[in-house]
Write an enzyme that holds these catalytic residues in place. Structure first.
Site, PDB file in Angstrom:
ATOM      1  N   GLY A  27       0.654  -1.154  -0.225  1.00 12.23           N
ATOM      2  CA  GLY A  27      -0.016  -0.378  -0.009  1.00 12.23           C
ATOM      3  C   GLY A  27       0.767   1.461  -0.149  1.00 12.23           C
ATOM      4  O   GLY A  27       1.774   1.435  -0.317  1.00 12.23           O
ATOM      5  N   GLY A  28       0.764   2.069   0.969  1.00 12.87           N
ATOM      6  CA  GLY A  28       1.459   3.826   0.925  1.00 12.87           C
ATOM      7  C   GLY A  28       2.970   2.780   1.427  1.00 12.87           C
ATOM      8  O   GLY A  28       3.510   3.389   0.458  1.00 12.87           O
ATOM      9  N   ARG A  60      -1.246   8.449  -3.328  1.00  8.98           N
ATOM     10  CA  ARG A  60      -0.447   8.277  -2.946  1.00  8.98           C
ATOM     11  C   ARG A  60       0.220   7.160  -3.296  1.00  8.98           C
ATOM     12  O   ARG A  60       1.913   6.522  -3.109  1.00  8.98           O
ATOM     13  CB  ARG A  60      -0.050   8.318  -1.145  1.00  8.98           C
ATOM     14  CG  ARG A  60      -1.352   6.850  -0.747  1.00  8.98           C
ATOM     15  CD  ARG A  60      -1.266   7.542   0.592  1.00  8.98           C
ATOM     16  NE  ARG A  60      -2.355   6.700   1.873  1.00  8.98           N
ATOM     17  CZ  ARG A  60      -3.320   6.366   1.365  1.00  8.98           C
ATOM     18  NH1 ARG A  60      -4.211   7.082   0.368  1.00  8.98           N
ATOM     19  NH2 ARG A  60      -4.299   5.123   1.629  1.00  8.98           N
ATOM     20  N   LYS A  73      -3.056  -5.314  -5.241  1.00 11.88           N
ATOM     21  CA  LYS A  73      -1.997  -4.161  -5.115  1.00 11.88           C
ATOM     22  C   LYS A  73      -1.062  -5.135  -5.687  1.00 11.88           C
ATOM     23  O   LYS A  73       0.348  -4.617  -6.095  1.00 11.88           O
ATOM     24  CB  LYS A  73      -1.851  -4.131  -3.640  1.00 11.88           C
ATOM     25  CG  LYS A  73      -3.099  -3.075  -3.298  1.00 11.88           C
ATOM     26  CD  LYS A  73      -3.331  -2.390  -2.071  1.00 11.88           C
ATOM     27  CE  LYS A  73      -3.703  -1.707  -1.687  1.00 11.88           C
ATOM     28  NZ  LYS A  73      -4.078  -0.603  -0.662  1.00 11.88           N
ATOM     29  N   ASN A 119      -1.996  -2.952  10.131  1.00 12.09           N
ATOM     30  CA  ASN A 119      -3.561  -3.391  11.105  1.00 12.09           C
ATOM     31  C   ASN A 119      -2.144  -4.511  12.377  1.00 12.09           C
ATOM     32  O   ASN A 119      -1.718  -5.039  11.818  1.00 12.09           O
ATOM     33  CB  ASN A 119      -4.416  -3.757  10.851  1.00 12.09           C
ATOM     34  CG  ASN A 119      -3.962  -5.138   9.915  1.00 12.09           C
ATOM     35  OD1 ASN A 119      -3.780  -6.034  10.674  1.00 12.09           O
ATOM     36  ND2 ASN A 119      -4.182  -5.316   9.060  1.00 12.09           N
ATOM     37  N   ARG A 123       0.802  -7.373  12.331  1.00 15.02           N
ATOM     38  CA  ARG A 123       1.668  -7.099  13.121  1.00 15.02           C
ATOM     39  C   ARG A 123       1.725  -7.464  14.131  1.00 15.02           C
ATOM     40  O   ARG A 123       3.384  -8.262  14.579  1.00 15.02           O
ATOM     41  CB  ARG A 123       1.839  -4.927  13.261  1.00 15.02           C
ATOM     42  CG  ARG A 123       2.396  -4.465  12.314  1.00 15.02           C
ATOM     43  CD  ARG A 123       2.536  -2.820  12.986  1.00 15.02           C
ATOM     44  NE  ARG A 123       2.464  -1.840  12.265  1.00 15.02           N
ATOM     45  CZ  ARG A 123       1.753  -0.837  11.725  1.00 15.02           C
ATOM     46  NH1 ARG A 123       0.495  -0.868  12.076  1.00 15.02           N
ATOM     47  NH2 ARG A 123       1.827  -0.115  11.119  1.00 15.02           N
ATOM     48  N   CYS A 174     -23.817   3.685  28.931  1.00 16.64           N
ATOM     49  CA  CYS A 174     -25.275   5.443  29.339  1.00 16.64           C
ATOM     50  C   CYS A 174     -24.896   6.298  28.929  1.00 16.64           C
ATOM     51  O   CYS A 174     -26.043   7.391  28.130  1.00 16.64           O
ATOM     52  CB  CYS A 174     -25.325   5.406  30.439  1.00 16.64           C
ATOM     53  SG  CYS A 174     -23.846   5.201  31.593  1.00 16.64           S
TER      54      CYS A 174
END
Lengths: 454, 314
Positions: A27-28, A60, A73, A119, A123, A174
């Site tokens: 990814g990035g 990116r 990807k 995430n 890891r 609550c």
């Protein structure tokens, strides 16, 4: 005599071309990392990612173009990297690193593993595998303008799980059910509502007024009385929200009046709650409809998602999204459940509408779909430059490892916290004595400390 | 007189909003609109240039003009990822154009093969920001002087092996902030003989002096240190180091011989780091958001740390 291949000493350049490395995530950080690795001279690279390309990645994740949206990807990253370095040997896996196929033996194939994940579960998993295989791991992460790189090596450094990581913020029941004071409370309520109506019902995600709220009782006896009353009062507790909704055929107006009128009126009877707080104002569908006929919302200019509608706009959005979700549910058949997804438009519309209606009831300014999506979807803003910097730092640490200079490795962070040092080094913590257990025994994948921090 | 006409506020389309979503969530819609209205010149498409090009194109500027007179060599293929391996012998800017455009079709990317030295003043004045990589000291000083007078933001940067720097001159003719910027000329011509300067020497990153050495090498040889001529270039670097430190009236001990073998070619990860910082500085300046680094950023890829420092008239 020093011999150079590009910027690198020949011995280092040679070792790069023969070693195998694993990149977890495309990814990035992964795209930038893959580019740096091939340009630096790494020849044998394996990259794994379970995800497919989305249009929001394109600001990116530069190895991907619009035409690649929907594709793997890892696969597209490999193809794009080969374009500028055809001699690199890249293997792509469109898969989850947590798949048991990628066992300790698999990890032992590599001289170096680099995480480019987003995430904690993955890891943690890779951390344990690298400890078990005794392979150096370079961990990293970015968020907005901030980033960090850390080298993890069994016996030398802390592992990823040595320090307890802060867990996600939760709110008291609550607050969500009775006395929201911030938009996030209303957004969480709306997500709970989605699950109660369309998804997996969860006892911890109640949306109806909480009669057992300790704050509501004037004295302890009353609290007890309320608690028992709630069990007898079937209207509020006995029938599940989903069952009730089903019984009405997911009638959006009936749903609206229950959630935003009847339940609010019930809350108003818990008068102690409103002694020091502004009381909620119930909504009535018919009244709002009548009012709207005379005061038509004019559509604003600019991006749709960034607009804040009027109250009737969110009433209509609520109605429309309920109807769409109802048919989604019908199409899936008996016993079906929907899973909330920020990128599923009716699901996002539903949360936007429900959260805003509740915000309005509790006298909070309503928010645009754009803002609600950030909070509901836990979106972390991301840009190319931070990822570029971090990926560069990862490779520099990698080169130290491959040069046998593990001791000189550091945790590196990119931030303005240590201004004027904007890229700064943190010396490693020594592994604590009591944690050595995790690093010695081949059967223990994780630190003993982890057991005490669930 | 500079153009005082208000630029028409750019509109962000739904398509752009979808693509820029994750960055709009960081710096806001107004910042994105300002980027959308900005034109940038990038000189030099080596390793660092390619990184800056990528970062600015992804950020969504209105236009990016690439200017480079150099040809694609085997070295360029190792250094940067925009040039196809089949483009040996072509002009570097033009060879980078296609891949650069693919990064983001919504940006107008242009490429010119000319020497920046041959470009008239007018050429530089059509941009909102100018970014110079791989340029001689004289050219950088000239362009900086020319542009900063006209409120055009000027950035310089280079990568030499494991080392890299960036410089910015955001001097405005109507400074609204208290922080000021000086010219590159002033920044490079700090007088180290003054008592104040001597006292600050201890805190001064040696990278500043290394920069002087490498710029002088570039001026004298018309190129950067080349791995193919390692022996002679190393010797020349040591000689230039001696000359430069002497002429600046600082101690010869400041820069040991160690740096010599680590400043050849452009290291990809160093280009990524410096290109990332430089790219972000350009984005900050164009979007008028967040405090800029004043006025140098030095990165040492061997140590792994990067520091901001100000050099200029005291």
């Amino acid at each position: 005599m020093v011999q150079l291949v590009g910027s690198l000493r020949k011995e280092l350049a040679d070792s790069l071309s023969s070693c195998r490395v694993l990149v977890v995530g495309a990814g990035g950080i992964g795209c930038e990392l893959l580019k740096n690795l091939v340009l630096t001279g790494f020849k044998n690279i394996e990259v794994i990612d379970l995800d497919t390309i989305d249009v929001s990645n394109l600001n990116r994740q530069f190895l991907f173009q619009k035409k690649h949206v929907g594709k793997s990807k890892a696969q597209v990253a490999k193809e794009s990297a080969l374009q500028f370095c055809p001699t690199a040997n890249i293997t792509a896996y469109h898969d989850s690193i947590m798949n048991p196929d990628y066992n300790v033996e698999f990890f032992r194939n590599f001289m170096l593993v680099m995480n480019a994940l987003d995430n904690r579960a993955a890891r943690n998993h890779v951390n344990r595998m690298c400890l078990a295989a005794d392979i150096p791991l370079i961990e990293s992460g970015t968020a907005g303008y901030l980033g960090q790189v850390t080298v993890i090596k069994k016996g030398l450094t802390e592992c990823y799980e040595c320090q307890p990581k802060p867990s996600q913020k939760t709110f008291p029941g609550c607050t969500i059910r009775n006395t929201p004071s911030e938009p996030i409370h209303c957004i969480v309520w709306a997500k709970y509502l989605f699950n109660q109506l369309f998804g997996e019902e969860d006892a911890d995600q109640e949306v109806s007024p909480d009669t057992a709220d300790p704050e509501a009782a004037w004295n302890p006896e009353e609290a007890a009385a309320r608690a028992t009353a709630s069990e007898k009062d079937g209207d509020i507790k006995r029938v599940s929200t989903k069952e009730w909704a089903r019984s009405t055929g997911y009638d959006s107006i009936k749903l609206f009046n229950k959630l935003f009128k009847d339940d609010i009126m019930y809350l108003l009877t818990m008068d102690k709650l409103w002694k020091k707080r502004k009381a909620p104002l119930p909504l009535d569908w018919q009244q709002l409809e009548n009012h709207a006929l005379f005061n038509e919302d004019s559509p604003g200019s600019g991006l749709k998602d960034q607009q804040v509608l009027g109250i009737w706009g969110y009433c209509k959005l609520f109605q429309h999204s309920v109807e769409t979700l109802r048919s989604q549910l019908e199409q899936k058949g008996d016993g079906a459940e929907l899973v909330w997804d920020k990128d599923d438009p009716p699901a996002m519309d539903f949360v936007t509408a429900a959260a805003n209606l509740r915000m309005h009831i509790f006298s909070m300014n309503m928010k645009s779909r754009f803002d609600i999506k950030s909070m509901a979807g836990n979106i972390i803003p991301a840009i190319a430059t931070t990822n570029a910097v971090i990926a560069g730092l990862i490779v520099l640490e990698g080169l130290k490892i491959l040069s046998g200079e593990l001791e000189s490795c550091r945790s590196v962070s990119s931030s303005t916290a240590n201004y004027p040092e904007v890229i700064s080094l943190v010396t490693y913590e020594e592994p604590y004595d009591e944690l050595e257990e995790c690093q010695r025994s081949p059967d223990y994948f994780f630190c003993t400390v982890f057991d005490t921090f669930p | 007189m500079i153009d005082m006409i208000e630029k028409e506020e750019p509109i962000i389309s739904e398509e752009e909003a979808a693509q820029y979503d994750r960055q709009i969530r960081l710096w806001g819609l107004d910042a994105q609109k300002r980027l959308r209205g900005s034109r940038v010149l990038l000189v030099g498409l080596g390793g660092l240039g390619a990184e800056v090009a990528k970062n600015l194109i992804l950020a969504g500027v209105k236009g990016l003009t690439l200017l480079d007179h150099e040809q694609v060599t085997e070295e360029s293929c190792r250094a940067q990822f925009l040039v196809p391996v089949t483009a040996r012998g072509q002009n570097r800017a033009q060879a980078s154009l296609e891949r650069a455009q693919y990064l983001n079709p919504m940006v107008e990317v242009r490429a010119y093969p000319d020497r920046p030295e041959d470009k008239p003043d007018d050429f530089f004045l059509q941009f909102d920001a100018v970014c110079l990589t791989g340029c001689s000291r004289d050219l950088m000083v000239r362009v900086d002087q020319l542009c900063s007078q006209r409120n055009i933001k000027v950035f310089c940067g280079d990568v030499y092996g494991y080392y890299g720097y960036m410089f910015s001159d955001l001097a405005s003719i109507n400074p609204t902030t208290t922080a000021s910027f000086c010219s590159l000329k002033e920044a490079l011509e700090v007088d180290w003989t003054s008592e104040k300067a001597k006292a600050s020497l201890k805190r001064t990153p040696v990278d500043y002096f290394l920069l002087h050495v490498l710029l002088k090498f570039r001026t004298d040889k018309g190129r950067d240190p080349d791995p193919q001529s390692f022996a002679e270039d190393s010797q020349l670097l040591r000689q230039i180091r001696d000359d430069v430190l002497e002429s600046l009236a600082v101690s010869g001990d400041l820069l040991s011989d160690d740096f010599v073998s680590y400043c050849f070619s452009e290291m990809s990860p160093v280009c990524a780091v410096v290109g990332g910082v430089l790219g972000q500085e350009v984005v900050k300046a164009l979007s008028q958001r967040d405090a800029p680094h004043r006025n140098f950023f030095f990165f040492d890829g061997r140590k792994g740390n990067g520091v901001v420092d100000y050099f200029g008239p005291n």
